[in-house]
Motif scaffolding. Structure first.
Motif, PDB file in Angstrom:
ATOM      1  N   ALA A  75      25.422   7.813   0.218  1.00 53.37           N
ATOM      2  CA  ALA A  75      24.296   7.415   0.876  1.00 53.37           C
ATOM      3  C   ALA A  75      23.136   6.774   0.077  1.00 53.37           C
ATOM      4  O   ALA A  75      22.273   6.020   0.729  1.00 53.37           O
ATOM      5  CB  ALA A  75      23.686   8.926   1.235  1.00 53.37           C
ATOM      6  N   GLY A  76      23.503   6.959  -1.235  1.00 55.28           N
ATOM      7  CA  GLY A  76      22.382   6.060  -2.109  1.00 55.28           C
ATOM      8  C   GLY A  76      22.955   4.987  -2.858  1.00 55.28           C
ATOM      9  O   GLY A  76      22.372   4.149  -3.675  1.00 55.28           O
ATOM     10  N   GLU A  77      24.116   4.492  -2.334  1.00 61.23           N
ATOM     11  CA  GLU A  77      24.849   3.311  -2.838  1.00 61.23           C
ATOM     12  C   GLU A  77      24.531   2.028  -2.104  1.00 61.23           C
ATOM     13  O   GLU A  77      24.765   1.940  -0.935  1.00 61.23           O
ATOM     14  CB  GLU A  77      26.343   3.465  -3.119  1.00 61.23           C
ATOM     15  CG  GLU A  77      27.030   2.342  -3.534  1.00 61.23           C
ATOM     16  CD  GLU A  77      26.580   1.915  -4.886  1.00 61.23           C
ATOM     17  OE1 GLU A  77      26.254   0.967  -5.101  1.00 61.23           O
ATOM     18  OE2 GLU A  77      26.765   3.111  -5.813  1.00 61.23           O
ATOM     19  N   LYS A  78      23.868   1.228  -2.898  1.00 66.91           N
ATOM     20  CA  LYS A  78      23.392  -0.071  -2.171  1.00 66.91           C
ATOM     21  C   LYS A  78      24.734  -1.022  -1.572  1.00 66.91           C
ATOM     22  O   LYS A  78      24.489  -1.555  -0.573  1.00 66.91           O
ATOM     23  CB  LYS A  78      22.567  -1.064  -3.248  1.00 66.91           C
ATOM     24  CG  LYS A  78      21.348  -0.429  -3.520  1.00 66.91           C
ATOM     25  CD  LYS A  78      20.192  -1.232  -4.196  1.00 66.91           C
ATOM     26  CE  LYS A  78      19.051  -0.856  -4.505  1.00 66.91           C
ATOM     27  NZ  LYS A  78      18.185  -1.549  -5.424  1.00 66.91           N
ATOM     28  N   TYR A 138      36.414   8.748  -3.900  1.00 66.58           N
ATOM     29  CA  TYR A 138      35.184   8.087  -3.271  1.00 66.58           C
ATOM     30  C   TYR A 138      35.792   6.987  -2.278  1.00 66.58           C
ATOM     31  O   TYR A 138      35.153   6.945  -1.174  1.00 66.58           O
ATOM     32  CB  TYR A 138      34.532   7.343  -4.613  1.00 66.58           C
ATOM     33  CG  TYR A 138      33.219   6.439  -4.114  1.00 66.58           C
ATOM     34  CD1 TYR A 138      32.015   7.377  -3.955  1.00 66.58           C
ATOM     35  CD2 TYR A 138      33.191   5.138  -3.859  1.00 66.58           C
ATOM     36  CE1 TYR A 138      30.765   6.769  -3.582  1.00 66.58           C
ATOM     37  CE2 TYR A 138      32.046   4.569  -3.655  1.00 66.58           C
ATOM     38  CZ  TYR A 138      30.739   5.138  -3.350  1.00 66.58           C
ATOM     39  OH  TYR A 138      29.607   4.593  -3.179  1.00 66.58           O
ATOM     40  N   TYR A 195      29.963  11.853  -0.728  1.00 66.74           N
ATOM     41  CA  TYR A 195      29.064  11.296   0.557  1.00 66.74           C
ATOM     42  C   TYR A 195      27.463  11.138   0.244  1.00 66.74           C
ATOM     43  O   TYR A 195      26.823  10.182   0.374  1.00 66.74           O
ATOM     44  CB  TYR A 195      29.036  12.301   1.634  1.00 66.74           C
ATOM     45  CG  TYR A 195      30.565  12.348   2.319  1.00 66.74           C
ATOM     46  CD1 TYR A 195      31.039  11.512   3.149  1.00 66.74           C
ATOM     47  CD2 TYR A 195      31.632  13.449   1.984  1.00 66.74           C
ATOM     48  CE1 TYR A 195      32.147  11.537   3.646  1.00 66.74           C
ATOM     49  CE2 TYR A 195      32.926  13.252   2.511  1.00 66.74           C
ATOM     50  CZ  TYR A 195      33.052  12.547   3.225  1.00 66.74           C
ATOM     51  OH  TYR A 195      34.525  12.585   3.731  1.00 66.74           O
ATOM     52  N   THR A 196      27.232  11.912  -0.735  1.00 69.44           N
ATOM     53  CA  THR A 196      25.522  12.145  -1.429  1.00 69.44           C
ATOM     54  C   THR A 196      25.533  10.493  -2.263  1.00 69.44           C
ATOM     55  O   THR A 196      24.562   9.770  -1.986  1.00 69.44           O
ATOM     56  CB  THR A 196      25.404  13.103  -2.236  1.00 69.44           C
ATOM     57  OG1 THR A 196      25.405  14.204  -1.479  1.00 69.44           O
ATOM     58  CG2 THR A 196      23.962  12.747  -2.773  1.00 69.44           C
ATOM     59  N   GLU A 197      26.526  10.215  -2.873  1.00 68.40           N
ATOM     60  CA  GLU A 197      26.527   9.007  -3.686  1.00 68.40           C
ATOM     61  C   GLU A 197      26.832   7.864  -2.756  1.00 68.40           C
ATOM     62  O   GLU A 197      25.956   6.692  -2.989  1.00 68.40           O
ATOM     63  CB  GLU A 197      28.045   8.898  -4.832  1.00 68.40           C
ATOM     64  CG  GLU A 197      28.021   7.779  -5.593  1.00 68.40           C
ATOM     65  CD  GLU A 197      29.069   7.684  -6.660  1.00 68.40           C
ATOM     66  OE1 GLU A 197      29.315   6.646  -7.163  1.00 68.40           O
ATOM     67  OE2 GLU A 197      29.784   8.697  -6.508  1.00 68.40           O
ATOM     68  N   ASP A 200      29.534  15.591  -2.774  1.00 70.77           N
ATOM     69  CA  ASP A 200      29.153  14.576  -3.831  1.00 70.77           C
ATOM     70  C   ASP A 200      29.361  13.167  -3.619  1.00 70.77           C
ATOM     71  O   ASP A 200      28.559  12.242  -3.692  1.00 70.77           O
ATOM     72  CB  ASP A 200      29.463  14.980  -5.307  1.00 70.77           C
ATOM     73  CG  ASP A 200      28.857  16.236  -5.959  1.00 70.77           C
ATOM     74  OD1 ASP A 200      28.152  16.851  -5.057  1.00 70.77           O
ATOM     75  OD2 ASP A 200      29.192  16.713  -6.888  1.00 70.77           O
ATOM     76  N   TRP A 240      25.793   0.520   1.623  1.00 65.72           N
ATOM     77  CA  TRP A 240      24.887   0.026   2.870  1.00 65.72           C
ATOM     78  C   TRP A 240      25.090  -1.448   3.286  1.00 65.72           C
ATOM     79  O   TRP A 240      24.936  -2.061   4.446  1.00 65.72           O
ATOM     80  CB  TRP A 240      23.612   0.353   2.571  1.00 65.72           C
ATOM     81  CG  TRP A 240      23.224   1.940   2.682  1.00 65.72           C
ATOM     82  CD1 TRP A 240      23.018   2.680   1.530  1.00 65.72           C
ATOM     83  CD2 TRP A 240      23.392   2.601   3.757  1.00 65.72           C
ATOM     84  NE1 TRP A 240      23.066   3.904   1.998  1.00 65.72           N
ATOM     85  CE2 TRP A 240      23.053   4.126   3.391  1.00 65.72           C
ATOM     86  CE3 TRP A 240      23.658   2.522   5.205  1.00 65.72           C
ATOM     87  CZ2 TRP A 240      23.233   5.239   4.130  1.00 65.72           C
ATOM     88  CZ3 TRP A 240      23.705   3.556   6.055  1.00 65.72           C
ATOM     89  CH2 TRP A 240      23.243   4.719   5.558  1.00 65.72           C
TER      90      TRP A 240
END
Length: 304
Positions: free
Chosen positions: A71-74, A274, A67-69, A65, A77
């Motif tokens: 991947a979608g965290e601006k 996290y 790593y999934t978060e 979870d 990135w």
């Protein structure tokens, strides 16, 4: 050493298989490596699969979870992009400047010790203290940088609070702090080049300094150059001190890098699980660089 160990064991009346002696000798080092290196890495990896928060009495396993978060965290990135941009600027500039300064110093005949010490000072200085000095130099009103640029007709800049400039200013500070270390490594490589190679190149028609550099110096600096590039890249990925001291990741996340994001998530928002996931991503990048270094050095890039 093995014979001494066997003699002492025999003197005490104990029997030990000779093949086990190397493992006994390496045992203490292995235990230390397990406790100080492998253990913490495994702990961070396991922590990245949990929802642990700093200070919480318990935690639960949440799988991928975190790593999934990520991947979608601006913000993640953005910090990854800033880190890669920082590395992309600092590495070639610090390596090229280190090589250029090393060549200039080694080709000179006077003041060589002074120049070596002067350019190496940023490496020895405490980065936080130097960051404070840079903060004063970059002040938008009375900073030395703006005062020097004013006679050239360049308007004063708010260097650390401009989203378009802040990251590049930090990159310049990183170059200033890194190239002295690279200079020392390149000087060691230049000194180790056999003189007869230059004599042979001159006999073959290499008269100019550029031809001697292209035909002899640069090829012989292959292993040193590869080592310097990888070490500089790893150190650039580890940028944190200047970000924390000068910008706190701002303005508007323009200078947020991976390690600062990890620090903020772990110690400001107390999301240790996290933050551990971010640390694992960081370690993957460092591992990739290390593997590249090992592969290329194994090819003995003396003439490549």
């Amino acid at each position: 050493m093995a014979e001494v160990v066997l003699d002492r064991v025999s003197a005490r009346g104990w029997r030990i298989d000779r093949s086990a002696v190397p493992y006994l000798l390496a045992g203490p080092a292995f235990v230390l490596m397990l406790l100080l290196l492998i253990g913490p890495v495994l702990t961070v990896l396991l922590l990245s699969f949990t929802d642990y928060q700093l200070g919480a009495p318990g935690f639960g396993f949440i799988g991928l979870d975190n790593y999934t978060e990520l991947a979608g965290e601006k913000v993640f990135w953005k910090s990854l992009g800033n880190t890669l941009a920082y590395v992309g600027v600092v590495v070639p500039a610090a390596v090229g400047l280190g090589l250029g300064v090393a060549l200039l110093i080694e080709s000179g005949r006077s003041w060589r010790a002074f120049y070596r010490a002067a350019f190496f000072v940023p490496v020895m200085a405490t980065l936080i203290a130097m960051a404070i000095a840079w903060e004063f130099m970059l002040h938008p009103q009375f900073g030395l940088i703006n005062l020097m640029l004013k006679p050239l007709g360049i308007a004063p800049q708010n260097w650390l609070n401009d989203p378009g400039l802040a990251l590049w200013v930090l990159a310049v500070i990183g170059i200033w702090q890194s190239f002295g270390f690279n200079m020392v490594l390149f000087m060691a490589g230049i000194v180790s080049i056999p003189k007869h190679l230059y004599e042979a190149a001159e006999m073959d028609g290499a008269r100019s300094a550029w031809e001697r550099f292209r035909l002899v110096t640069w090829p012989m600096l292959g292993p040193v150059t590869m080592f310097v590039v990888v070490i500089t890249a790893i150190r650039s990925f580890q940028v944190f001190d200047t970000v924390h001291a000068l910008t706190k990741g701002g303005p508007v996340k323009a200078t947020e890098v991976l390690l600062y994001t990890m620090y903020a998530e772990g110690f400001e928002f107390l999301r240790s699980g996290y933050a551990a996931a971010i640390a694992v991503v960081f370690l993957v990048f460092v591992l990739i660089l290390t593997v590249i270094k090992a592969r290329l050095l194994d090819r003995k890039v003396h003439y490549g």
